[in-house]
Write a protein that holds these residues in place. Structure first.
Motif, short mmCIF file in Angstrom:
data_model
loop_
_atom_site.label_atom_id
_atom_site.label_comp_id
_atom_site.label_asym_id
_atom_site.label_seq_id
_atom_site.Cartn_x
_atom_site.Cartn_y
_atom_site.Cartn_z
N LYS A 18 8.39 -2.98 20.26
CA LYS A 18 8.58 -3.51 18.91
C LYS A 18 8.64 -2.36 17.90
O LYS A 18 7.91 -1.38 18.03
N MET A 19 9.51 -2.53 16.90
CA MET A 19 9.59 -1.61 15.77
C MET A 19 9.51 -2.44 14.49
O MET A 19 10.11 -3.52 14.39
N PHE A 20 8.77 -1.91 13.52
CA PHE A 20 8.54 -2.65 12.29
C PHE A 20 9.01 -1.84 11.08
O PHE A 20 8.71 -0.65 10.96
N PHE A 21 9.76 -2.51 10.22
CA PHE A 21 10.23 -1.92 8.96
C PHE A 21 9.81 -2.88 7.84
O PHE A 21 10.56 -3.77 7.45
N LEU A 22 8.59 -2.69 7.37
CA LEU A 22 8.01 -3.62 6.40
C LEU A 22 8.05 -3.03 5.00
O LEU A 22 7.47 -1.98 4.74
N TYR A 23 8.76 -3.70 4.13
CA TYR A 23 8.91 -3.29 2.73
C TYR A 23 9.38 -1.83 2.62
O TYR A 23 8.75 -1.01 1.94
N PRO A 24 10.49 -1.50 3.28
CA PRO A 24 11.00 -0.11 3.18
C PRO A 24 11.54 0.17 1.78
O PRO A 24 11.85 -0.76 1.02
N ASP A 25 11.65 1.44 1.47
CA ASP A 25 12.18 1.87 0.17
C ASP A 25 13.60 1.33 0.01
O ASP A 25 14.47 1.60 0.84
N PRO A 26 13.88 0.57 -1.05
CA PRO A 26 15.22 -0.02 -1.21
C PRO A 26 16.29 0.97 -1.63
O PRO A 26 17.48 0.70 -1.44
N HIS A 27 15.92 2.11 -2.21
CA HIS A 27 16.90 3.09 -2.68
C HIS A 27 18.04 2.36 -3.40
O HIS A 27 19.17 2.28 -2.92
N LEU A 33 3.53 -12.82 15.34
CA LEU A 33 3.38 -11.92 14.19
C LEU A 33 4.05 -12.45 12.92
O LEU A 33 3.95 -11.81 11.87
N SER A 34 4.71 -13.57 13.01
CA SER A 34 5.52 -14.06 11.90
C SER A 34 4.74 -14.12 10.58
O SER A 34 5.18 -13.61 9.55
N GLU A 35 3.57 -14.75 10.59
CA GLU A 35 2.80 -14.87 9.35
C GLU A 35 2.15 -13.54 8.97
O GLU A 35 2.02 -13.22 7.79
N LYS A 36 1.75 -12.77 9.96
CA LYS A 36 1.09 -11.49 9.68
C LYS A 36 2.03 -10.50 8.99
O LYS A 36 1.58 -9.62 8.26
N LEU A 37 3.33 -10.63 9.23
CA LEU A 37 4.28 -9.72 8.63
C LEU A 37 4.25 -9.76 7.11
O LEU A 37 4.51 -8.76 6.44
N LEU A 38 3.91 -10.91 6.56
CA LEU A 38 4.05 -11.11 5.12
C LEU A 38 2.92 -10.50 4.30
O LEU A 38 3.15 -9.93 3.24
N ASP A 39 1.69 -10.61 4.80
CA ASP A 39 0.55 -10.27 3.94
C ASP A 39 -0.43 -9.27 4.55
O ASP A 39 -1.44 -8.96 3.91
N SER A 40 -0.19 -8.77 5.75
CA SER A 40 -1.14 -7.83 6.34
C SER A 40 -1.07 -6.46 5.68
O SER A 40 -2.08 -5.76 5.58
N SER A 41 0.11 -6.07 5.25
CA SER A 41 0.27 -4.75 4.62
C SER A 41 -0.14 -4.80 3.16
O SER A 41 -0.12 -5.85 2.52
N GLU A 42 -0.51 -3.64 2.63
CA GLU A 42 -0.90 -3.56 1.22
C GLU A 42 0.27 -3.92 0.31
O GLU A 42 0.08 -4.57 -0.73
N SER A 65 9.22 -12.82 -4.04
CA SER A 65 9.85 -13.42 -2.86
C SER A 65 9.72 -12.47 -1.68
O SER A 65 9.61 -11.25 -1.84
N LYS A 66 9.75 -13.03 -0.46
CA LYS A 66 9.68 -12.23 0.76
C LYS A 66 10.77 -12.71 1.72
O LYS A 66 10.92 -13.91 1.94
N PHE A 67 11.48 -11.75 2.26
CA PHE A 67 12.58 -12.06 3.16
C PHE A 67 12.30 -11.42 4.52
O PHE A 67 12.07 -10.23 4.61
N VAL A 68 12.30 -12.25 5.55
CA VAL A 68 11.95 -11.80 6.91
C VAL A 68 13.13 -12.01 7.84
O VAL A 68 13.83 -13.02 7.77
N ALA A 69 13.33 -11.06 8.73
CA ALA A 69 14.34 -11.22 9.80
C ALA A 69 13.85 -10.45 11.02
O ALA A 69 13.26 -9.37 10.89
N ILE A 70 14.10 -11.00 12.20
CA ILE A 70 13.71 -10.37 13.46
C ILE A 70 14.96 -10.29 14.35
O ILE A 70 15.74 -11.24 14.41
N PHE A 71 15.10 -9.16 15.00
CA PHE A 71 16.28 -8.93 15.85
C PHE A 71 15.85 -8.48 17.24
O PHE A 71 14.83 -7.80 17.40
N ARG A 72 16.61 -8.89 18.23
CA ARG A 72 16.32 -8.57 19.63
C ARG A 72 17.39 -7.65 20.19
O ARG A 72 18.59 -7.84 19.93
#
Length: 239
Positions: A136-145, A210-219, A230-237
């Motif tokens: 698994k690789m996670f990209f949570l709230y990356p810099d939008p540039h 991990l679906s729910e944890k993705l939203l609020d576990s990080s600072e 708003s929060k936008f989630v997507a998962i890819f295989r």
């Protein structure tokens, strides 16, 4: 016992305070930062980060792990898996490293499966991981540039996706979360266009542990919640 030894022990028996580790929210990933990195994954001493790793390898990579909230959650949900946070900012990575040391001292036998290193994942990812190693690789709230001229700095792009595909095993997953709709659409477009990946359905996303944890576990996720964002989630295989 020397005074500096007492200070070190004291520092690691309570959680660090973020106010002492403040740093700019953004870092230029293209800049020529000074990093030590292995020439090959086999040349890196992982035991310095994972005291009980044995024959295991890192399975999860939290890219741009921030202050480590989600990394800690990963360690709790998957106690038998090794998770690594990769953070480019000096003080932020220092905070996560100190936080992990403190958690290990406060909770004997726990959090020995998570670690953080300061590095630039956009440049040195394949120096740390073998082909097909990660689950698994996670990209949570990356810099939008936001500026168009800086879109090449975004952590999700066509060239980097080929590297992510290289280090991910077949069936491995990429998780993305952002509060910026434009960035969400950018990431989804680029990943869906890449031949190595397919997007999970909404039902599959909901069923992911991990679906729910993705939203609020990080600072960062908690801050978005406080601001009613708003929060936008997507998962890819990986195919």
């Amino acid at each position: 016992m020397e005074l500096d030894e007492v200070s070190t022990i004291s520092a690691y028996t309570k959680l660090p305070q973020k106010r002492f580790y403040r740093q700019r929210a953004h870092s230029n990933p293209i800049a020529d930062h000074s990093f030590d990195y292995p020439v090959h994954p086999d040349h890196y001493d992982w035991s310095q980060h994972y005291p009980d790793m044995g024959e295991r390898r890192v399975a999860f990579a939290d890219i741009g792990c921030g202050y480590g909230g989600f990394l800690v959650t990963l360690g709790e949900i998957y106690p038998d898996k090794l998770a690594l946070g990769m953070e480019i900012r000096v003080k932020v990575s220092d905070y996560v490293i100190d936080r992990i040391h403190a958690l290990r001292n406060l909770h004997e036998g726990k959090y020995r499966n998570i670690a953080c290193i300061r590095t630039n994942a956009m440049k040195y990812l394949t120096n740390y991981f073998h082909k097909g190693q990660l689950e698994k690789m996670f990209f949570l709230y990356p810099d939008p540039h936001f500026k168009k001229a800086k879109h090449k700095w975004r952590i999700i792009n066509s060239a980097l996706l080929s590297e992510y595909s290289y280090v991910l095993r077949a069936g491995g997953q990429i998780y993305t979360v952002t509060d910026v709709k434009d960035l969400h659409e950018w990431m989804c477009k680029h990943i869906e266009q890449h031949p190595a990946f397919e997007r999970l359905s909404e039902d599959e996303v909901r069923e992911d542990v991990l679906s729910e944890k993705l939203l609020d576990s990080s600072e960062e996720g908690k801050k978005v919640t406080r601001n009613n964002g708003s929060k936008f989630v997507a998962i890819f295989r990986k195919k």
